[in-house]
Design an enzyme around this catalytic site. Structure first.
Site, short mmCIF file in Angstrom:
data_model
loop_
_atom_site.label_atom_id
_atom_site.label_comp_id
_atom_site.label_asym_id
_atom_site.label_seq_id
_atom_site.Cartn_x
_atom_site.Cartn_y
_atom_site.Cartn_z
N ASP A 1 -71.76 50.97 39.96
CA ASP A 1 -70.84 51.91 40.62
C ASP A 1 -70.05 52.53 39.46
O ASP A 1 -70.56 52.56 38.32
CB ASP A 1 -69.92 51.15 41.62
CG ASP A 1 -69.18 52.10 42.57
OD1 ASP A 1 -69.78 52.55 43.56
OD2 ASP A 1 -68.00 52.43 42.32
N LYS B 1 -69.26 44.22 47.83
CA LYS B 1 -68.86 45.04 46.68
C LYS B 1 -68.08 44.17 45.72
O LYS B 1 -67.50 43.17 46.12
CB LYS B 1 -67.94 46.18 47.16
CG LYS B 1 -67.85 47.33 46.19
CD LYS B 1 -68.98 48.31 46.41
CE LYS B 1 -69.03 49.38 45.37
NZ LYS B 1 -69.99 50.44 45.72
P1 NDP Z 1 -69.69 57.01 36.85
O1 NDP Z 1 -68.85 55.98 36.22
O2 NDP Z 1 -71.05 57.27 36.32
O3 NDP Z 1 -68.92 58.42 36.88
C1 NDP Z 1 -67.69 58.53 37.50
C2 NDP Z 1 -67.21 59.97 37.35
O4 NDP Z 1 -66.08 60.16 38.21
C3 NDP Z 1 -66.73 60.29 35.96
O5 NDP Z 1 -66.92 61.65 35.69
C4 NDP Z 1 -65.24 59.95 36.03
O6 NDP Z 1 -64.43 60.65 35.11
C5 NDP Z 1 -64.91 60.40 37.44
N1 NDP Z 1 -63.80 59.57 37.95
C6 NDP Z 1 -63.83 58.23 38.19
N2 NDP Z 1 -62.65 57.78 38.59
C7 NDP Z 1 -61.84 58.85 38.61
C8 NDP Z 1 -60.50 59.02 38.96
N3 NDP Z 1 -59.72 58.00 39.36
N4 NDP Z 1 -60.00 60.28 38.88
C9 NDP Z 1 -60.78 61.32 38.48
N5 NDP Z 1 -62.07 61.21 38.14
C10 NDP Z 1 -62.60 59.99 38.20
O7 NDP Z 1 -69.75 56.60 38.39
P2 NDP Z 1 -70.80 57.05 39.52
O8 NDP Z 1 -71.27 58.43 39.25
O9 NDP Z 1 -71.79 55.97 39.67
O10 NDP Z 1 -69.88 57.03 40.83
C11 NDP Z 1 -69.21 58.19 41.32
C12 NDP Z 1 -68.86 57.98 42.79
O11 NDP Z 1 -70.07 57.79 43.54
C13 NDP Z 1 -67.99 56.76 43.11
O12 NDP Z 1 -67.16 57.08 44.20
C14 NDP Z 1 -69.00 55.72 43.54
O13 NDP Z 1 -68.42 54.73 44.37
C15 NDP Z 1 -69.98 56.59 44.31
N6 NDP Z 1 -71.32 56.05 44.50
C16 NDP Z 1 -72.07 55.64 43.44
C17 NDP Z 1 -73.35 55.17 43.65
C18 NDP Z 1 -74.26 54.80 42.52
O14 NDP Z 1 -75.42 54.50 42.77
N7 NDP Z 1 -73.81 54.83 41.27
C19 NDP Z 1 -73.90 55.03 45.01
C20 NDP Z 1 -73.05 55.55 46.04
C21 NDP Z 1 -71.81 56.02 45.78
P3 NDP Z 1 -63.82 59.84 33.86
O15 NDP Z 1 -64.96 59.61 32.92
O16 NDP Z 1 -62.79 60.78 33.31
O17 NDP Z 1 -63.23 58.59 34.40
O1 2IT Z 2 -71.63 52.67 46.73
C1 2IT Z 2 -72.83 52.36 46.61
O2 2IT Z 2 -73.62 52.45 47.57
C2 2IT Z 2 -73.31 51.90 45.31
N1 2IT Z 2 -72.52 51.87 44.36
C3 2IT Z 2 -74.73 51.45 45.13
C4 2IT Z 2 -74.91 50.04 45.63
C5 2IT Z 2 -76.27 49.44 45.34
O3 2IT Z 2 -76.39 48.23 45.63
O4 2IT Z 2 -77.19 50.11 44.88
#
Ligand code: NDP
Ligand code: 2IT
Length: 448
Positions: free
Chosen positions: A169, A129
């Site tokens: 992420d 990561k």
């Molecule tokens: P994005 O940046 O697209 O969206 C993040 C969302 O979460 C936004 O709505 C943001 O609000 C909110 N958020 C982030 N940090 C905080 C915080 N500290 N407090 C409150 N709200 C928060 O990210 P993703 O959708 O890609 O990721 C969301 C989650 O999913 C994370 O935990 C990530 O690790 C996990 N994840 C993502 C994957 C992927 O493929 N993208 C795969 C597996 C897991 P704001 O805009 O107000 O910050």
């Molecule tokens: O938390 C996760 O699994 C991710 N942000 C996606 C990682 C990836 O390599 O697609």
């Protein structure tokens, strides 16, 4: 998962001592170590070969300076990270997070979880990561581009399709991956699509990668519901966040017959009793990059609750899809009291240890992140497969593969939990099942 087995306790104390102040990393390690007592009884070779001690120590940690200039010419310095945690099952694989809260402890918790998540996918990917404390919020496209170029100017030397393959992420989506891919190509003079995933569809990206984490998490919850002879049909759902994972979770919930009534961002909560209008959310978040608050400008019947707590809204299915530790013990108790029967974690480690305890004791269907959100990285591995074969698959074919992977992960976690005497405990199932495969590969590779 009440406590750490006495054979393992010393290893956890050593992790605390060697990694001071990294509280999220400690939390992620403890959750896994609490499950491993019965595993080392069956596999004494893991103790002899010091597999647990080795798995808790990243293979390599890279920390670097990222200087960049904003649109006014002012110089800024951020810190970049890449933690290459474990390569026993394949090249390091895992996302990059750009968020002001990022420090080594966050990247290490995410990298540690990624090892077991990637193992659960059944695909050949190791765990890593990275990210930065850069805050993309309020920055122009040009500023984000200059930051990404500077970030990649250091990171490129550590990457490669057989070495380390980052993706998105929090704060890193298609735009950022594009700028980083461009800079990698420019520096190396190689068109090497397999070096990053989450790419655009015309330059090596895979269909379904954008949707994959949210769709996968919803498929996982669907399997948990099926195991209880239930379904999404007519279920009231809430999904925290309004980013990539949240949006495609809401989409799949609606496709499977559920009704999602609330989502959020770090400022507040949207509650729409009629069911969320996803086209509007996509327009606001994906196209215009605005705040979720603006939903109520055109949808006057909906409510915006500034600084609200989404977990106070009654639901039957909750899918935390924002960030770590967003569900406290109290939130978990509120959810259960209000009739929540299933929780599927799209985010990484969104539930505190106190919250997990509440869900497990209430015996609701609780799908932990490393199992439930593995569809994102699994589809990244499918993107790597397509890149390696210079191929591109149809949406239907790729989505079917994703669904099959999630069904398999569910089955493996479910069966492992039964095998270890904790039926229905997906935390135990995921941690043990994910761990054993990595541990066996490490034993096979010798002391490295
Ligand atoms: P994005 O940046 O697209 O969206 C993040 C969302 O979460 C936004 O709505 C943001 O609000 C909110 N958020 C982030 N940090 C905080 C915080 N500290 N407090 C409150 N709200 C928060 O990210 P993703 O959708 O890609 O990721 C969301 C989650 O999913 C994370 O935990 C990530 O690790 C996990 N994840 C993502 C994957 C992927 O493929 N993208 C795969 C597996 C897991 P704001 O805009 O107000 O910050
Ligand atoms: O938390 C996760 O699994 C991710 N942000 C996606 C990682 C990836 O390599 O697609």
């Amino acid at each position: 998962m009440a406590h750490v087995d006495e054979k393992i306790e010393g290893m956890y104390q050593e992790v605390l001592k060697r990694n001071p102040g990294e509280t999220e990393f400690h939390q992620a390690v403890l959750e896994v170590l609490e499950c491993l007592g019965p595993v080392v009884v069956k596999h004494p070779e893991y103790l002899e070969r010091k597999i647990i001690e080795r798995i808790c120590e990243p293979e390599r940690q890279i920390i670097f300076r990222v200087p960049w200039q904003d649109d006014k010419g002012i110089v800024h310095i951020n810190r970049g990270f890449r933690v290459e945690f474990n390569s026993s099952l394949g090249p390091y694989k895992g996302g990059l997070r750009f968020h002001p809260s990022v420090y080594l402890g966050i990247i290490k918790f995410l990298g540690f979880e990624q090892i077991f998540k990637n193992s659960l996918t059944g695909l050949p990917i190791g765990g890593g990561k990275g990210g930065s404390d850069f805050d993309p919020k309020g920055k122009s496209d040009d500023e984000v581009m200059r930051f990404c170029q500077s970030f990649m100017t250091e990171l490129y030397r550590h990457l490669g399709e057989h070495t380390d393959v980052p993706a998105g992420d929090i704060g890193v989506g298609g735009r950022e991956i594009g700028y980083m891919f461009g800079q990698y190509k420019r520096i190396t003079n190689r068109y090497e699509p397999g070096v990053l995933t989450g790419k655009g569809l015309t330059w090596g990206g895979s269909l379904v990668r954008t949707e994959a984490t949210g769709y996968g998490a919803t498929f996982f919850v669907n399997e948990m519901l099926k195991a209880r002879k239930d379904s999404f049909d007519g279920k009231i759902c809430t999904v925290s966040g309004s980013g990539n994972v949240a949006i495609y979770t809401i989409e799949k919930i609606h496709q499977l017959g559920g009704k999602c009534v609330a989502c959020s961002d770090s400022n507040g909560v949207i509650y729409d009793e009629k069911g969320l209008d996803l086209n509007l959310i996509k327009q606001l978040k994906e196209v215009e990059r605005r705040r979720i608050e603006e939903y109520v400008k055109t949808h006057k019947h909906a409510k915006y609750i500034a600084k609200g707590n989404i977990w106070e809204i009654p639901c039957q299915v909750a899918m935390p899809s924002a960030t770590q530790n967003e569900i406290s013990g109290k939130d978990a108790a509120t959810l259960v009291k209000n009739g929540c029967i299933a929780v599927g974690e799209g985010a990484n480690m969104p539930t505190t240890p106190e919250g997990i305890k509440v869900f497990l004791e209430a015996k609701i269907a609780y799908g932990p992140g490393k199992a439930a959100n593995a569809g994102g990285v699994a589809t990244s591995a499918l993107e790597m497969q397509q890149n390696a074969g210079r191929d591109s698959w149809s949406f239907e074919y790729t989505e079917k593969k994703l669904e099959d992977i999630m069904i398999n992960i569910h089955r493996n976690c479910y069966e492992t939990a039964e095998e270890y005497g904790a039926p229905g405990n997906y935390v135990l199932g995921a941690n043990i099942c994910g761990f054993i495969k990595v541990a066996n590969a490490m034993v096979a590779h010798g002391l490295i």
